[in-house]
Design a protein around this motif. Structure first.
Motif, PDB file in Angstrom:
ATOM      1  N   GLN A  70       0.824  -1.214   0.000  1.00 51.17           N
ATOM      2  CA  GLN A  70       0.000   0.000   0.000  1.00 51.17           C
ATOM      3  C   GLN A  70       0.851   1.253   0.000  1.00 51.17           C
ATOM      4  N   ARG A  71       1.917   1.222   0.771  1.00 49.98           N
ATOM      5  CA  ARG A  71       2.800   2.385   0.852  1.00 49.98           C
ATOM      6  C   ARG A  71       3.500   2.664  -0.471  1.00 49.98           C
ATOM      7  N   CYS A  72       3.935   1.609  -1.130  1.00 45.00           N
ATOM      8  CA  CYS A  72       4.701   1.747  -2.381  1.00 45.00           C
ATOM      9  C   CYS A  72       3.817   1.835  -3.619  1.00 45.00           C
ATOM     10  N   LYS A  73       2.546   1.461  -3.513  1.00 44.80           N
ATOM     11  CA  LYS A  73       1.605   1.365  -4.641  1.00 44.80           C
ATOM     12  C   LYS A  73       1.849   0.091  -5.449  1.00 44.80           C
ATOM     13  N   TYR A  74       3.088  -0.111  -5.892  1.00 46.94           N
ATOM     14  CA  TYR A  74       3.488  -1.343  -6.576  1.00 46.94           C
ATOM     15  C   TYR A  74       4.993  -1.497  -6.420  1.00 46.94           C
ATOM     16  N   PHE A  75       5.485  -2.709  -6.704  1.00 47.59           N
ATOM     17  CA  PHE A  75       6.898  -3.000  -6.509  1.00 47.59           C
ATOM     18  C   PHE A  75       7.658  -2.999  -7.836  1.00 47.59           C
ATOM     19  N   SER A  76       8.952  -2.790  -7.740  1.00 48.64           N
ATOM     20  CA  SER A  76       9.814  -2.935  -8.905  1.00 48.64           C
ATOM     21  C   SER A  76       9.860  -4.402  -9.316  1.00 48.64           C
ATOM     22  N   GLU A  77      10.303  -4.652 -10.548  1.00 45.88           N
ATOM     23  CA  GLU A  77      10.373  -6.036 -11.012  1.00 45.88           C
ATOM     24  C   GLU A  77      11.383  -6.849 -10.203  1.00 45.88           C
ATOM     25  N   SER A  78      12.476  -6.229  -9.786  1.00 42.61           N
ATOM     26  CA  SER A  78      13.464  -6.961  -9.001  1.00 42.61           C
ATOM     27  C   SER A  78      12.903  -7.338  -7.633  1.00 42.61           C
ATOM     28  N   ARG A  79      12.166  -6.417  -7.021  1.00 43.69           N
ATOM     29  CA  ARG A  79      11.581  -6.722  -5.716  1.00 43.69           C
ATOM     30  C   ARG A  79      10.502  -7.786  -5.845  1.00 43.69           C
ATOM     31  N   ALA A  80       9.636  -7.649  -6.855  1.00 44.76           N
ATOM     32  CA  ALA A  80       8.568  -8.627  -7.064  1.00 44.76           C
ATOM     33  C   ALA A  80       9.140 -10.005  -7.355  1.00 44.76           C
ATOM     34  N   ALA A  81      10.153 -10.072  -8.207  1.00 47.75           N
ATOM     35  CA  ALA A  81      10.754 -11.360  -8.566  1.00 47.75           C
ATOM     36  C   ALA A  81      11.415 -12.019  -7.355  1.00 47.75           C
ATOM     37  N   THR A  82      12.062 -11.219  -6.523  1.00 46.69           N
ATOM     38  CA  THR A  82      12.698 -11.755  -5.317  1.00 46.69           C
ATOM     39  C   THR A  82      11.662 -12.358  -4.388  1.00 46.69           C
ATOM     40  N   TYR A  83      10.560 -11.646  -4.192  1.00 46.26           N
ATOM     41  CA  TYR A  83       9.504 -12.161  -3.325  1.00 46.26           C
ATOM     42  C   TYR A  83       8.855 -13.424  -3.909  1.00 46.26           C
ATOM     43  N   ILE A  84       8.575 -13.407  -5.207  1.00 44.73           N
ATOM     44  CA  ILE A  84       7.903 -14.548  -5.832  1.00 44.73           C
ATOM     45  C   ILE A  84       8.787 -15.789  -5.788  1.00 44.73           C
ATOM     46  N   LYS A 197       0.083   0.984 -17.899  1.00 42.58           N
ATOM     47  CA  LYS A 197       0.934   1.528 -16.836  1.00 42.58           C
ATOM     48  C   LYS A 197       0.583   0.869 -15.508  1.00 42.58           C
ATOM     49  N   PRO A 198       1.585   0.613 -14.673  1.00 42.77           N
ATOM     50  CA  PRO A 198       3.011   0.789 -14.949  1.00 42.77           C
ATOM     51  C   PRO A 198       3.511  -0.183 -16.018  1.00 42.77           C
ATOM     52  N   VAL A 199       4.573   0.190 -16.693  1.00 48.25           N
ATOM     53  CA  VAL A 199       5.129  -0.634 -17.757  1.00 48.25           C
ATOM     54  C   VAL A 199       5.941  -1.778 -17.136  1.00 48.25           C
ATOM     55  N   ILE A 200       5.622  -2.991 -17.519  1.00 48.55           N
ATOM     56  CA  ILE A 200       6.406  -4.136 -17.050  1.00 48.55           C
ATOM     57  C   ILE A 200       6.908  -4.907 -18.264  1.00 48.55           C
ATOM     58  N   SER A 201       7.921  -5.708 -18.055  1.00 47.91           N
ATOM     59  CA  SER A 201       8.577  -6.403 -19.153  1.00 47.91           C
ATOM     60  C   SER A 201       7.709  -7.534 -19.708  1.00 47.91           C
ATOM     61  N   PRO A 202       7.875  -7.851 -20.996  1.00 41.62           N
ATOM     62  CA  PRO A 202       7.161  -8.999 -21.582  1.00 41.62           C
ATOM     63  C   PRO A 202       7.456 -10.299 -20.843  1.00 41.62           C
ATOM     64  N   SER A 203       8.641 -10.430 -20.298  1.00 42.40           N
ATOM     65  CA  SER A 203       9.005 -11.643 -19.573  1.00 42.40           C
ATOM     66  C   SER A 203       8.170 -11.810 -18.310  1.00 42.40           C
ATOM     67  N   ALA A 204       7.895 -10.705 -17.623  1.00 39.41           N
ATOM     68  CA  ALA A 204       7.045 -10.760 -16.424  1.00 39.41           C
ATOM     69  C   ALA A 204       5.624 -11.166 -16.802  1.00 39.41           C
ATOM     70  N   LYS A 205       5.113 -10.591 -17.891  1.00 41.97           N
ATOM     71  CA  LYS A 205       3.775 -10.945 -18.362  1.00 41.97           C
ATOM     72  C   LYS A 205       3.702 -12.421 -18.738  1.00 41.97           C
ATOM     73  N   ASP A 206       4.783 -12.922 -19.341  1.00 42.47           N
ATOM     74  CA  ASP A 206       4.816 -14.328 -19.740  1.00 42.47           C
ATOM     75  C   ASP A 206       4.722 -15.237 -18.518  1.00 42.47           C
ATOM     76  N   LEU A 207       5.461 -14.904 -17.462  1.00 43.17           N
ATOM     77  CA  LEU A 207       5.422 -15.721 -16.250  1.00 43.17           C
ATOM     78  C   LEU A 207       4.030 -15.731 -15.642  1.00 43.17           C
TER      79      LEU A 207
END
Length: 243
Positions: A70-84, A197-207
């Motif tokens: 909630q504080r961040c609104k959304y996470f960066s791809e590196s943070r999201a990938a690390t958590y996942i 928006k936000p723009v995320i990579s095609p690789s993230a969408k694929d996963l």
């Protein structure tokens, strides 16, 4: 230490050699600040006044992941990938023990003192070797098989992880709608859309697309998730997001 508000008891020998029942009451504890709440009660930071505590759980010093999102609104791809990737490893362990969590969502994930994620609230979890029919969990994270009340297995956790990944990157779950009936419909149809928006990579969408598959047997296995290019390129192998 965190303590549940359930009453527990132990038996102690009396002066005559028989046993008498010792019951815990709230008077045995100094109750501190609230830590969270769930379906089955409230959790508080507490200190036992005199003798040992019967039931304790680890204190996650940095609180709920939900509040951080909630504080961040959304996470960066590196943070999201690390958590996942961290959660995938945890779920592989659980599934290896025949435990299905069935309620993976930001509110049920806690952040430890080092920034590591911890899965909490096993209220809907089940230990099973068989397929289940019980509908449970949180609406936005329900897989199609639960919505349609058909048998489900450990792949429900893969679906929830896909929803979670989407929410990490976009700030909202993928099938959210104003009416519950519309959310159910979008889930059953797997009405998956990626906003500009936000723009995320095609690789993230694929996963995400490989996890949010209606046929549960065709969802990306968790061990394959760990080998996905988006995870390999973005996740910290330690499983800890370091900012």
């Amino acid at each position: 230490m965190a303590i549940a508000t359930e009453t527990h008891h132990e038996e102690k020998p009396s002066s005559k050699g028989s046993t008498v029942e010792k019951r815990w009451t709230l008077n045995d504890f100094d109750i501190g600040k609230p830590l969270g709440r769930g379906k089955f009660g409230h959790v508080y930071l507490a200190r036992e006044k005199r003798i040992r505590v019967y039931l304790i759980v680890e204190y996650a010093a940095n609180g709920e992941l939900y509040k951080e999102l909630q504080r961040c609104k959304y996470f960066s791809e590196s943070r999201a990938a690390t958590y996942i990737s961290s959660l995938a490893r945890a779920l592989i362990y659980l599934h290896g023990k025949h435990v299905i969590h069935r309620d993976i969502k930001p509110e049920n994930l806690l952040i430890g003192i080092q920034g590591e994620l911890k899965i909490a609230d096993f209220g809907w979890s089940v230990h099973t070797f068989n397929r289940r029919r019980t509908m449970c969990g949180t609406l936005d994270y329900l897989p199609p098989e639960m919505v349609e009340s058909i048998e489900h297995d450990a792949n429900v956790d893969v679906w929830s992880l896909g929803v979670l990944c989407y929410e990490f990157l976009y700030g909202v779950p993928p099938f959210e709608a104003k009416e519950h009936s519309d959310t159910y419909r979008r889930i059953v149809k797997v009405d998956l859309k990626f906003p500009p928006k936000p723009v995320i990579s095609p690789s993230a969408k694929d996963l995400i697309s490989q996890m949010l598959v209606k046929d549960s047997s065709q969802r990306l296995p968790l061990h394959k998730l760990l080998e996905h290019p988006w995870i390999v390129q973005n996740a910290d192998p330690s499983g800890i997001y370091r900012g």
